[in-house]
Design a protein around this motif. Structure first.
Motif, PDB file in Angstrom:
ATOM      1  N   UNK A 758      47.239  36.800  40.633  1.00 25.19           N
ATOM      2  CA  UNK A 758      47.846  36.736  39.241  1.00 25.19           C
ATOM      3  C   UNK A 758      46.907  37.281  38.329  1.00 25.19           C
ATOM      4  N   UNK A 759      45.672  36.956  38.532  1.00 26.05           N
ATOM      5  CA  UNK A 759      44.449  37.670  37.762  1.00 26.05           C
ATOM      6  C   UNK A 759      44.553  39.073  37.384  1.00 26.05           C
ATOM      7  N   UNK A 760      44.283  39.533  36.348  1.00 27.09           N
ATOM      8  CA  UNK A 760      44.084  40.898  36.136  1.00 27.09           C
ATOM      9  C   UNK A 760      43.116  41.760  37.051  1.00 27.09           C
ATOM     10  N   UNK A 761      42.131  41.057  37.292  1.00 29.12           N
ATOM     11  CA  UNK A 761      41.166  41.540  38.518  1.00 29.12           C
ATOM     12  C   UNK A 761      41.792  41.699  39.672  1.00 29.12           C
ATOM     13  N   UNK A 762      42.764  41.075  40.070  1.00 27.56           N
ATOM     14  CA  UNK A 762      43.409  41.165  41.428  1.00 27.56           C
ATOM     15  C   UNK A 762      44.605  41.894  41.206  1.00 27.56           C
ATOM     16  N   UNK A 843      37.806  45.671  48.690  1.00 25.42           N
ATOM     17  CA  UNK A 843      37.015  45.364  47.416  1.00 25.42           C
ATOM     18  C   UNK A 843      36.631  46.536  46.091  1.00 25.42           C
ATOM     19  N   UNK A 844      36.869  47.437  46.555  1.00 23.79           N
ATOM     20  CA  UNK A 844      36.625  48.746  45.863  1.00 23.79           C
ATOM     21  C   UNK A 844      37.816  48.774  44.584  1.00 23.79           C
ATOM     22  N   UNK A 845      38.917  48.149  45.184  1.00 28.74           N
ATOM     23  CA  UNK A 845      40.090  48.081  44.100  1.00 28.74           C
ATOM     24  C   UNK A 845      39.596  47.040  43.192  1.00 28.74           C
ATOM     25  N   UNK A 846      38.850  45.950  43.614  1.00 25.82           N
ATOM     26  CA  UNK A 846      38.518  44.846  42.436  1.00 25.82           C
ATOM     27  C   UNK A 846      37.492  45.548  41.401  1.00 25.82           C
ATOM     28  N   UNK A 847      36.569  46.357  41.973  1.00 20.69           N
ATOM     29  CA  UNK A 847      35.684  47.102  41.149  1.00 20.69           C
ATOM     30  C   UNK A 847      36.337  47.881  40.066  1.00 20.69           C
ATOM     31  N   UNK A 848      37.412  48.562  40.459  1.00 25.98           N
ATOM     32  CA  UNK A 848      38.149  49.656  39.746  1.00 25.98           C
ATOM     33  C   UNK A 848      38.908  48.685  38.639  1.00 25.98           C
ATOM     34  N   UNK A 849      39.377  47.526  39.249  1.00 28.05           N
ATOM     35  CA  UNK A 849      40.040  46.512  38.110  1.00 28.05           C
ATOM     36  C   UNK A 849      39.051  46.142  37.061  1.00 28.05           C
ATOM     37  N   UNK A 850      37.998  45.928  37.465  1.00 27.78           N
ATOM     38  CA  UNK A 850      36.996  45.535  36.610  1.00 27.78           C
ATOM     39  C   UNK A 850      36.528  46.582  35.396  1.00 27.78           C
ATOM     40  N   UNK A 851      36.926  47.853  35.841  1.00 32.22           N
ATOM     41  CA  UNK A 851      36.597  48.884  34.820  1.00 32.22           C
ATOM     42  C   UNK A 851      38.007  49.020  33.908  1.00 32.22           C
ATOM     43  N   UNK A 852      38.977  48.867  34.371  1.00 36.28           N
ATOM     44  CA  UNK A 852      40.511  49.049  33.554  1.00 36.28           C
ATOM     45  C   UNK A 852      40.828  47.906  33.059  1.00 36.28           C
ATOM     46  N   UNK A 853      40.710  46.697  33.667  1.00 34.83           N
ATOM     47  CA  UNK A 853      41.394  45.447  33.220  1.00 34.83           C
ATOM     48  C   UNK A 853      40.150  44.454  32.686  1.00 34.83           C
ATOM     49  N   UNK A 854      39.284  45.012  32.298  1.00 37.21           N
ATOM     50  CA  UNK A 854      37.881  44.240  31.760  1.00 37.21           C
ATOM     51  C   UNK A 854      38.415  43.137  30.632  1.00 37.21           C
ATOM     52  N   UNK A 855      39.170  43.649  29.948  1.00 39.05           N
ATOM     53  CA  UNK A 855      39.640  42.728  28.647  1.00 39.05           C
ATOM     54  C   UNK A 855      41.132  42.419  28.744  1.00 39.05           C
TER      55      UNK A 855
END
Length: 872
Positions: A758-762, A843-855
């Motif tokens: 449910x977290x944006x990084x997920x 886990x690559x998807x998690x990293x990309x989420x950290x780029x696009x959904x970091x805020x």
């Protein structure tokens, strides 16, 4: 005060320096490399005629090597040459076939007959009188240049040598030579040595010529270690050579490297206890016997060498190990490294020319040993593949089924990966039950009863028990877990037809119609980040849904998971025509299905497309990656490769030493790779924290994540000097040191964590259990924010590979991924490397989420927040 040892070394060096002219640290003439007693055809093109210098005078420029080898092959009836691929920097990779002219006249028939041994149904029909197939790898590590330049005297010898011995060798051998494996790294190393080259050869180890600037020449353009790519196959160089390798399936493969400069010379077999269990014992026996040929040459020249020490055959993705799970024998050769032309050492003066010569001569002993052992190698290869039906029959598992219904691109990438390894994979045309779960039509099935049985088992199995705890590389690499796929073993009868080969390219998306109201994309698609960056870079307003939504579309009500991408036609500064054109590009080039919304109102309560709290704006990322000393070039290259090559996101690379002059306002994300000394300089810590509080995002992984958590944001703690216990020293046996030292390391294992989806990084991930590669032991601190533990290691986190019970106990339940808001910015920390070797697509998807959904997530509200809101 000078010690006796120091004075002795000084005396030795004085003798060396005094005798430099006689020892010769200049280039050696061609005769220095060639075999005594062999007559050479003097009409064959000599290397110096093309290079303008002798071998060993300086590293051979790649373009000159390519020119020479093409001319040599064109003039020789013993050789053919083709370009099998190109590096990232568009340098050609040459593949040469060397054999007797009579064999060249029927080379296709020889290959066809040879391949009969590699199919269980025909293995015993193959002729025992065929030539032996020998493969030689030159130059997989660009900094290890003697392993590349040795290709030149080797090929000259094979073209020019005359007499009954070479005639017999060529009649009874097909010799396959790839020159060179890593042209980009080789060129980087050659440029360094040439730039620091002097008219007078400098042997001082302190000279820059003998050292390297980060990242060195070992790796390819994106700083990948290509000798780990035989299995993983994410780089163009390895994809080119593996296709050629499987086209022939050689019986002997030789892999030439350099090791530490104070070492002597090494060749396989490796440490007896460090062999992958999927490699038959007979392969090692063959290695032991072929080693006699190398030892014979080394002994005749009174050269120091060693075997069965330090190096292993466990990780199957290396050039000397991969052949051994594919029916062949792989041999590793290592010379003491020479960055420059000549270098002083504790063992005397070491020269680049000598390394080239020894590698060349052990190339010949490999070719001769393979020829002499030809009947045994033929019989072994036939038995290796003929045994597959019995192995498959005795195995309780009959196939593996694999699924990723949320992301057909990732599934197609996995099918393509298997195809590269000559593994047969089929599409499921109906539901299959395996391990208590249903795998639907559209998934993959990989039957075990096929020639690559051993390789499939090595790729899919989970192994956590090991007789030896020391690993030269990773100990776990279960590939379906790395790709983030759902998979299970099928036991018993397969029960579905195996007649539709799985597509190795993603299905083409239909071209979209013009949207009446908005366009919607699924974030779970592999290339969704590339598509979103395409839109944001064009100035399109893009938003994301924080909750699951159902949207009225031209195809009817359509449900979307969290992270759905919304491109409305309202509030845009870009024309509807331009947006539609971008959507057709996204469908065609990124493979995403574009949905056309007819209304902004949804049947989902509180989640309309124009929602205030349920939808967030996205912004174009402008990331900066810190590189240079202290940071791992591998980690940095994997991030660079993901963002630049795969997702086409512009990335700025800045050396740590230049960070003080950076204009932080240009960047949205500061990315810190891992590394043994990965941290920011002390004098910029305050400016970085100000930048984060002003809206920037810090992403750090592995050691840099631990450093950031403890240094930048941890509360100060007073040292507690009371209550410390003094432990009684334990006496240990030195012979056990290696195993004891390795006991509590983590040998590149696969660990499981549970994700808060449910977290944006997920967002975009539909199964809560994730696999990541773990090779560090320090756990991340638990964040203050109760919602900040995005992914946490499970109670039994070790899925595959080695980790001691103590380490597993320390790591279970700790965070793998944390995310906290700091002011207007964010700090996102990964305990592991989410982009490990460009293979962990989950886990690559998690990293990309950290780029696009970091805020796109909020910090936890405190009592002070509630009071402030009440006042408003």
């Amino acid at each position: 005060m000078m010690t006796i040892g120091f004075l002795k070394r000084l005396a030795v060096l004085a003798i060396l320096w005094a005798g430099l002219p006689s020892l010769s640290v200049r280039a050696e003439p061609l005769d220095y490399y060639l075999v005594d007693g062999v007559t050479y055809d003097q009409t064959v093109l000599k290397p110096s005629a093309v290079f303008g210098h002798d071998i060993g005078d300086q590293p051979i420029r790649h373009d000159l090597m390519v020119s020479y080898l093409r001319q040599l092959a064109a003039a020789s009836p013993r050789m053919s040459v083709e370009t099998i691929g190109y590096s990232h920097e568009k340098r050609p990779i040459l593949f040469l076939v060397v054999t007797h002219p009579d064999n060249h006249a029927r080379i296709d028939d020889i290959r066809t007959q040879h391949l009969l041994r590699t199919d269980p149904s025909t293995a015993e029909q193959a002729s025992g009188d065929l030539p032996v197939v020998t493969w030689i790898n030159y130059g997989v590590h660009g900094a290890e240049a003697s392993g590349m330049d040795a290709a030149v005297p080797a090929l000259y010898h094979l073209a020019a040598a005359q007499g009954t011995e070479i005639e017999r060798t060529l009649r009874e051998s097909v010799i396959l030579i790839t020159a060179i494996f890593n042209p980009d790294g080789h060129s980087r190393r050659a440029g360094w040595v040439t730039s620091y080259g002097s008219n007078v050869i400098i042997t001082d180890p302190g000279s820059e010529i003998h050292n390297r600037v980060w990242p060195g020449g070992r790796t390819n353009h994106y700083w990948f270690d290509l000798n780990r790519q035989w299995l993983l196959q994410t780089q163009p160089e390895s994809q080119a050579w593996l296709k050629a390798w499987h086209k022939w399936k050689p019986q002997v493969s030789a892999d030439f490297h350099e090791m530490g400069p104070e070492s002597t010379y090494y060749f396989h077999p490796g440490v007896p206890t460090r062999k992958n269990p999927r490699i038959p014992a007979e392969a090692r026996e063959l290695l032991v016997d072929i080693a006699d040929y190398h030892a014979g040459f080394m002994d005749a020249e009174k050269k120091l060498y060693f075997t069965e020490e330090a190096f292993d055959n466990y990780y199957i993705g290396k050039g000397s190990t991969y052949p051994q799970v594919n029916g062949g024998v792989g041999i590793l050769f290592e010379a003491g490294a020479q960055m420059g032309i000549a270098r002083e050492s504790d063992q005397g003066l070491k020269t680049y020319a000598n390394n080239i010569r020894v590698h060349f001569r052990t190339s010949l002993t490999t070719i001769e040993g393979a020829r002499a052992m030809r009947p045994r190698l033929h019989a072994y290869q036939a038995r290796f593949f003929a045994s597959v039906p019995d192995l498959a029959r005795d195995d309780r598992e009959t196939a593996y089924v694999v699924a990723a219904p949320e992301d057909p691109t990732r599934l197609a990438k996995f099918a393509e990966f298997l195809d590269r390894h000559d593994i047969r994979v089929y599409s499921l045309d109906r539901d299959v039950r395996a391990d208590g779960r249903t795998f639907g039509a559209g998934g993959l099935i990989v039957p075990l009863n096929q020639p690559q049985y051993r390789l499939i088992k090595a790729m899919f199995e989970r192994r956590t028990e090991f007789p030896d705890r020391i690993f030269y590389d990773v100990s776990g690499w279960t590939l379906p877990l790395a790709y983030g796929l759902d998979y299970a073993a099928l036991r018993g009868r397969i029960g579905v037809p195996l007649d539709t080969p799985a597509p190795t390219r993603p299905p083409r998306a239909d071209m979209p119609d013009r949207a009446p109201y908005a366009y919607i994309l699924r974030w779970s698609d592999y290339y969704a980040p590339r598509a979103v960056n395409r839109l944001l870079s064009a100035g399109v307003l893009v938003r994301t849904a924080l909750n699951p939504i159902t949207v009225e579309t031209t195809a009817g009500p359509t449900a979307f998971e969290r992270g759905a991408i919304i491109v409305s036609l309202d509030r845009q500064t870009v024309s509807e025509e331009a947006i539609y054109s971008l959507m057709t590009e996204i469908a065609e080039e990124d493979g995403l299905t574009v949905h056309m919304a007819t209304s902004g109102r949804t049947p989902t309560p509180g989640s309309d497309l124009g929602g205030r709290n349920s939808v967030r704006d996205l912004h174009a990322p402008h990331p900066l990656i810190v590189v240079g000393d202290g940071f791992s070039a591998y980690d940095a290259g994997e991030i660079w490769h993901l963002l630049d090559k795969r997702m086409e996101i512009g990335v700025t690379l800045v050396r740590q030493s230049r960070l003080k002059s950076v204009d932080w306002n240009r960047y949205s994300h500061l990315i810190l790779p891992g590394g043994r000394a990965a941290k920011l300089p002390k004098d910029i810590e305050k400016s970085v924290t100000r930048w984060i509080r002003g809206g920037g995002t810090l992403i750090a992984q592995r050691q840099s994540a631990v450093w950031a958590a403890k240094t930048l944001f941890a509360p100060e703690k007073k040292a507690d000097k009371d209550g410390k216990k003094t432990e009684t020293p334990v006496r240990l046996t030195y012979a056990d040191k290696g195993q004891n030292d390795a006991e509590h390391i983590i040998g590149g294992a696969v660990f499981e964590s549970r994700l808060d989806m449910s977290h944006p990084l997920g967002f975009g991930i539909v199964r809560p259990l994730l696999a990541s590669n773990k090779n560090t032991v320090q756990p991340l601190p638990v964040p203050k924010d109760p919602y900040g533990q995005v992914a946490v290691y499970s109670d039994a986190p070790l899925l595959s590979g080695y980790a001691s019970d103590r380490r597993v106990g320390e790591i279970k339940g700790t965070p793998m991924l944390t995310a906290e808001r700091v002011g207007d910015g964010a700090v996102i920390l990964f305990a592991d490397n989410p982009n490990f070797r460009a293979t962990y697509l989950g886990t690559e998807k998690l990293f990309l989420n950290a780029i696009f959904f970091s805020t796109a997530f909020d910090r936890a509200r405190t009592a002070e927040d509630a009071g402030a809101e009440h006042q408003h």
